[in-house]
Design a protein around this motif. Structure first.
Motif, PDB file in Angstrom:
ATOM      1  N   UNK A 137      11.599  -0.431 -22.223  1.00  0.00           N
ATOM      2  CA  UNK A 137      11.624   0.971 -22.234  1.00  0.00           C
ATOM      3  C   UNK A 137      10.711   2.087 -22.463  1.00  0.00           C
ATOM      4  N   UNK A 138      10.960   1.920 -24.039  1.00  0.00           N
ATOM      5  CA  UNK A 138      10.294   2.805 -24.704  1.00  0.00           C
ATOM      6  C   UNK A 138       8.848   3.413 -24.460  1.00  0.00           C
ATOM      7  N   UNK A 139       7.616   1.873 -23.337  1.00  0.00           N
ATOM      8  CA  UNK A 139       6.640   2.077 -23.677  1.00  0.00           C
ATOM      9  C   UNK A 139       6.865   3.187 -22.278  1.00  0.00           C
ATOM     10  N   UNK A 140       7.743   2.147 -21.537  1.00  0.00           N
ATOM     11  CA  UNK A 140       7.210   2.762 -20.391  1.00  0.00           C
ATOM     12  C   UNK A 140       7.631   4.013 -19.942  1.00  0.00           C
ATOM     13  N   UNK A 141       9.110   5.106 -21.251  1.00  0.00           N
ATOM     14  CA  UNK A 141       8.916   6.121 -20.751  1.00  0.00           C
ATOM     15  C   UNK A 141       8.043   7.100 -21.219  1.00  0.00           C
ATOM     16  N   UNK A 142       6.930   6.648 -21.849  1.00  0.00           N
ATOM     17  CA  UNK A 142       5.793   7.204 -22.554  1.00  0.00           C
ATOM     18  C   UNK A 142       4.917   7.748 -21.486  1.00  0.00           C
ATOM     19  N   UNK A 143       4.392   9.052 -21.484  1.00  0.00           N
ATOM     20  CA  UNK A 143       4.642   9.596 -19.717  1.00  0.00           C
ATOM     21  C   UNK A 143       2.686   8.963 -19.790  1.00  0.00           C
ATOM     22  N   UNK A 170       2.894   2.983 -14.413  1.00  0.00           N
ATOM     23  CA  UNK A 170       1.849   1.329 -14.136  1.00  0.00           C
ATOM     24  C   UNK A 170       3.193   0.763 -14.061  1.00  0.00           C
ATOM     25  N   UNK A 171       4.663   0.926 -13.444  1.00  0.00           N
ATOM     26  CA  UNK A 171       5.369  -0.174 -13.023  1.00  0.00           C
ATOM     27  C   UNK A 171       5.455   0.636 -11.291  1.00  0.00           C
ATOM     28  N   UNK A 223      11.830  -6.448 -15.647  1.00  0.00           N
ATOM     29  CA  UNK A 223      10.462  -6.282 -15.257  1.00  0.00           C
ATOM     30  C   UNK A 223       9.917  -7.415 -15.723  1.00  0.00           C
ATOM     31  N   UNK A 224      11.277  -7.894 -17.424  1.00  0.00           N
ATOM     32  CA  UNK A 224      10.789  -9.239 -18.057  1.00  0.00           C
ATOM     33  C   UNK A 224      10.920 -10.448 -16.993  1.00  0.00           C
ATOM     34  N   UNK A 225      11.654 -10.491 -16.092  1.00  0.00           N
ATOM     35  CA  UNK A 225      12.332 -11.523 -15.936  1.00  0.00           C
ATOM     36  C   UNK A 225      10.968 -11.912 -14.846  1.00  0.00           C
ATOM     37  N   UNK A 226      10.486 -10.882 -13.995  1.00  0.00           N
ATOM     38  CA  UNK A 226       9.375 -11.339 -13.196  1.00  0.00           C
ATOM     39  C   UNK A 226       8.505 -11.822 -13.515  1.00  0.00           C
ATOM     40  N   UNK A 227       7.975 -11.370 -14.988  1.00  0.00           N
ATOM     41  CA  UNK A 227       6.559 -12.482 -15.301  1.00  0.00           C
ATOM     42  C   UNK A 227       7.063 -13.911 -15.195  1.00  0.00           C
ATOM     43  N   UNK A 228       8.270 -14.340 -15.237  1.00  0.00           N
ATOM     44  CA  UNK A 228       9.018 -15.958 -15.448  1.00  0.00           C
ATOM     45  C   UNK A 228       8.581 -16.869 -14.545  1.00  0.00           C
ATOM     46  N   UNK A 229       9.410 -16.246 -13.271  1.00  0.00           N
ATOM     47  CA  UNK A 229       8.649 -17.106 -11.967  1.00  0.00           C
ATOM     48  C   UNK A 229       7.664 -16.394 -10.982  1.00  0.00           C
ATOM     49  N   UNK A 242     -15.637   2.535  -6.584  1.00  0.00           N
ATOM     50  CA  UNK A 242     -14.822   3.716  -6.648  1.00  0.00           C
ATOM     51  C   UNK A 242     -13.373   3.672  -5.657  1.00  0.00           C
ATOM     52  N   UNK A 243     -12.512   4.697  -5.999  1.00  0.00           N
ATOM     53  CA  UNK A 243     -11.748   5.408  -5.572  1.00  0.00           C
ATOM     54  C   UNK A 243     -10.382   4.113  -5.132  1.00  0.00           C
ATOM     55  N   UNK A 244     -10.657   2.941  -6.313  1.00  0.00           N
ATOM     56  CA  UNK A 244      -9.699   2.067  -6.083  1.00  0.00           C
ATOM     57  C   UNK A 244      -8.013   2.121  -6.149  1.00  0.00           C
ATOM     58  N   UNK A 245      -7.817   3.049  -7.334  1.00  0.00           N
ATOM     59  CA  UNK A 245      -6.426   3.265  -7.451  1.00  0.00           C
ATOM     60  C   UNK A 245      -5.729   4.441  -6.520  1.00  0.00           C
ATOM     61  N   UNK A 246      -4.350   4.992  -6.583  1.00  0.00           N
ATOM     62  CA  UNK A 246      -3.418   6.074  -6.170  1.00  0.00           C
ATOM     63  C   UNK A 246      -2.691   6.173  -7.235  1.00  0.00           C
ATOM     64  N   UNK A 247      -2.844   7.212  -7.764  1.00  0.00           N
ATOM     65  CA  UNK A 247      -1.631   7.106  -8.925  1.00  0.00           C
ATOM     66  C   UNK A 247      -1.250   8.730  -8.634  1.00  0.00           C
ATOM     67  N   UNK A 248      -0.286   9.402  -7.950  1.00  0.00           N
ATOM     68  CA  UNK A 248      -0.013  10.701  -7.507  1.00  0.00           C
ATOM     69  C   UNK A 248      -0.535  11.560  -6.276  1.00  0.00           C
ATOM     70  N   UNK A 249      -1.148  10.481  -5.437  1.00  0.00           N
ATOM     71  CA  UNK A 249      -1.629  10.824  -4.816  1.00  0.00           C
ATOM     72  C   UNK A 249      -3.460  11.374  -5.252  1.00  0.00           C
TER      73      UNK A 249
END
Length: 163
Positions: free
Chosen positions: A18-24, A29-30, A43-49, A142-149
Motif C-alpha cells: 500500500x505504501x509503495x503504490x501510494x508514492x506519486x 503502475x497498477x 495484487x500479491x495474489x495475482x502473481x501466485x496464479x 517510440x510512444x509505447x506507453x500511455x499514462x494519463x493521456x
C-alpha cells in the motif's frame, strides 16, 4: 553490492505494498489503485496464479523494500522483468542487486534464455538499474506507453543467459 533476499509475498507485507503504490511515481503502475488491504492482497495474489510469471518481495536489512518480477514468459524462453523499490530504499543499489539475483534465478531455475525490460526515457534511475544489472540497451520504442493521456518513449534493455 548490497545484499538482498528474494522471497514470496505474504499477508504481513500489505502495508509495504500500500505504501509503495501510494508514492506519486507508482500510482500509475497498477491497473487500479492499491490503497486498501484487499487491493494489496489481490495484487500479491495475482502473481501466485500465473504460469507465465513470478514475483518476489525484495528484503534488505530484514525489511521488505521492493518487488522484482519476471512476467509474460513465452514459448521462446523470454520474460519481461519489472521492479520497484520503496522511496527510502532508492539510490542504495537495492534494485540492481534484486534484478541481478532475479536474472540468475530466471536463467537457472526457470530455464529462460532472454530477459527484457524497459523504462520511460524520462526515468534515468531505472536506466542505471538496468545497465548495472547487466542489461545493455537495445533501442527505443517510440510512444509505447500511455499514462494519463501522455505517450512515453521506452528504452528497451535485454540480458541473455549467455551474457
Amino acid at each position: 553490492m548490497i545484499e538482498v533476499e528474494l522471497r514470496g509475498w505474504g499477508p504481513d507485507d500489505v502495508g509495504v505494498v500500500i505504501g509503495a503504490f501510494g508514492s506519486p511515481d507508482m500510482a500509475d503502475q497498477a491497473a487500479r489503485p492499491i490503497d486498501t488491504r484487499r487491493a494489496a492482497l489481490e495484487w500479491m495474489g495475482t502473481w501466485g496464479f500465473r504460469d507465465d510469471a513470478h514475483a518476489f518481495a525484495v528484503v534488505s536489512g530484514g525489511q521488505v523494500v521492493g518487488n522484482v518480477a519476471v512476467s509474460n514468459i513465452d514459448a521462446h524462453d523470454t520474460g519481461w522483468v519489472s521492479y520497484w523499490t520503496v522511496p527510502q530504499a532508492r539510490g542504495r543499489g537495492v534494485a540492481v542487486a534484486a534484478v541481478t539475483k532475479l536474472a540468475r534465478w530466471a536463467f537457472a531455475e526457470r530455464g529462460l534464455f532472454r530477459l527484457e525490460l524497459g523504462h520511460r526515457m524520462n526515468n534515468p534511475a531505472s536506466c542505471t538499474v538496468a545497465t548495472r544489472a547487466g542489461f545493455p540497451a537495445e533501442g527505443v520504442e517510440r510512444a509505447k506507453l500511455n499514462y494519463g493521456g501522455v505517450r512515453h518513449d521506452v528504452e528497451r534493455h535485454a540480458r541473455l543467459a549467455t551474457d
